[in-house]
Design a protein around this motif. Structure first.
Motif, short mmCIF file in Angstrom:
data_model
loop_
_atom_site.label_atom_id
_atom_site.label_comp_id
_atom_site.label_asym_id
_atom_site.label_seq_id
_atom_site.Cartn_x
_atom_site.Cartn_y
_atom_site.Cartn_z
N ILE A 112 0.86 -1.17 0.00
CA ILE A 112 0.00 0.00 0.00
C ILE A 112 0.90 1.23 0.00
CG2 ILE A 112 -1.87 1.21 1.19
CD1 ILE A 112 -2.63 -1.56 0.19
N GLY A 341 -6.39 8.26 -0.07
CA GLY A 341 -6.93 6.91 -0.03
C GLY A 341 -8.30 6.84 0.61
N PHE A 369 -9.01 -2.48 -1.13
CA PHE A 369 -8.70 -2.05 -2.50
C PHE A 369 -9.14 -3.08 -3.53
CE2 PHE A 369 -5.61 0.91 -0.46
CZ PHE A 369 -6.05 2.08 -1.09
N GLY A 372 -12.74 -2.73 -3.95
CA GLY A 372 -13.08 -1.32 -4.13
C GLY A 372 -13.93 -1.02 -5.34
N ASP A 376 -16.28 0.93 -3.15
CA ASP A 376 -16.10 2.38 -3.28
C ASP A 376 -17.21 3.01 -4.11
OD1 ASP A 376 -14.70 4.75 -2.76
OD2 ASP A 376 -13.68 4.65 -4.69
#
Length: 400
Positions: A112, A341, A369, A372, A376
């Motif tokens: 990351i 982020g 992620f 995501g 997201d």
């Protein structure tokens, strides 16, 4: 050309977006190489929205305040109360869902690049520093807390200016609003490119192993969008909330889902607020502010993934610690936009409440992620559509 534009306008934006969505899925599935190429349309569309949004917010807020008269009421305070209460309610919902549907994670090792904040103090410090940022840098970096602060200050200063100066600011605001309308009119092409590229490059096979955690996340967000938020609006307005809820989800949530950017969706939300007939003095402040602090989806993501990590490690979570987690998630989520982020990088902060090692917490971030593409998107759709929903609910002009 004029006849084509007229026909395009007659069909309507939402039907055209749906057509673009369907075509994007088909192209990405049947012709992946074409789907990747069409991704340029999506990149250009999101780039245009992100580029115009800071200027729009700065000019619109400055113009609204400079033109404001004492007899015109604004309704910012009740919107802020709904923002904070809605985010805390989302955090509690995530805690309850995590207790009802405990989930174990298969931890992964991944690099990351971003560095998560060391503590809540750092999150709040970043938020306050954004408030006093250089105004030019604030616009260039899309720092909406700084943009709002300077727009309000300059707007008040302009109230002492001549009528001609204030008229120029008002005309400039109208011009930027017209540019936004032109950009939003191209949304079907942008959605087509975004969807085609996503389906072509990602597919959904990688998400299969995380189906359970995704179901908990999406289930919480749907509960907030379709149950909790309507109840808040019902209490505030005393009217059936669902026509407004569905319109906000349709005209704001769909675009936000595919752009995956609350900042990019600010012009869309302001355009919707204008169509709803809301007070410009109110929505010009509450919508960009909501893009920064109204983070129900982020609170859900932080709590669900943190509690999944705790369950995976066999850590017992008491009611008191879960309540503390909800408070921390609510406050942290408000500062998510100031942290590179977003919500995922606030997971180590929340995980520290349960003494979860940082290396484990960062593995959970890596899982975030991976999922995501769905998490997201749904998080942004919930956050952004709620900005307009609560602004409309607080405005008596609309509720009547």
């Amino acid at each position: 050309m004029r006849s084509l534009i007229a026909m395009y306008q007659r069909i309507g934006l939402v039907p055209l977006i749906i057509i673009g969505l369907v075509l994007g899925v088909l192209i990405g599935w049947l012709a992946p190489s074409v789907g990747v190429a069409l991704g340029l349309l999506g990149t250009l569309f999101v780039g245009a929205l992100k580029a115009v949004a800071p200027v729009l917010v700065f000019v619109l807020v400055m113009a609204a305040i400079s033109q404001h008269r004492s007899g015109n009421e604004v309704y910012v305070k009740p919107v802020l109360i709904m923002y904070m209460f809605g985010t805390f309610l989302a955090a509690l919902t995530a805690v309850m869902a995590s207790f009802l549907f405990p989930t174990e994670l298969v931890l992964v090792n991944a690099t990351i690049e971003q560095v998560p904040p060391a503590g809540l103090k750092e999150v709040l410090t970043n938020l306050l520093m954004n408030l006093v940022a250089n105004p030019v840098n604030a616009i260039a970096e899309a720092n909406y807390i700084g943009i709002l602060a300077w727009a309000i200050i300059i707007g008040f200063a302009l109230r002492q200016a001549s009528d001609t100066a204030r008229a120029v600011v008002s005309d400039f605001s109208d011009a930027i609003s017209q540019v936004v309308k032109w950009v939003i009119a191209l949304a079907p092409f942008g959605i087509l490119g975004l969807v085609a590229n996503t389906v072509a490059e990602t597919g959904f096979e990688a998400l299969a192993g995380y189906a359970r955690i995704l179901m908990v996340l999406i289930g919480c967000m749907l509960f907030i969008a379709l149950v909790a938020n309507p109840i808040i609006v019902l209490v505030k307005t005393g009217k059936n909330p669902y026509p407004l809820v569905f319109r906000c989800l349709r005209e704001s949530g769909i675009t936000a889902f595919f752009t995956r950017s609350s900042a990019a969706n600010i012009p869309v939300n302001m355009n919707l607020a204008r169509k709803l007939g809301l007070h410009e003095d109110t929505y010009s402040v509450t919508i960009p502010l909501g893009a920064t602090i109204n983070m129900a989806g982020a609170a859900i993501t932080i709590n669900v993934l943190t509690l999944a990590a705790a369950h995976t490690l066999g850590i017992e979570v008491t009611f008191a610690s879960a309540l503390l987690l909800s408070l921390v998630a609510t406050i942290s989520a408000c500062g998510a936009s100031g942290v590179a982020g977003g919500s995922l990088l606030l997971i180590p902060l929340a995980a520290s409440l349960f003494n979860i090692p940082n290396d484990i917490a960062m593995q959970v971030v890596a899982i975030g992620f991976i999922i995501g593409v769905i998490q997201d998107s749904a998080e942004t759709a919930l956050n952004s559509s709620t900005d307009v929903l609560f602004t409309a609910a607080a405005d008596p002009t609309y509720s009547r």
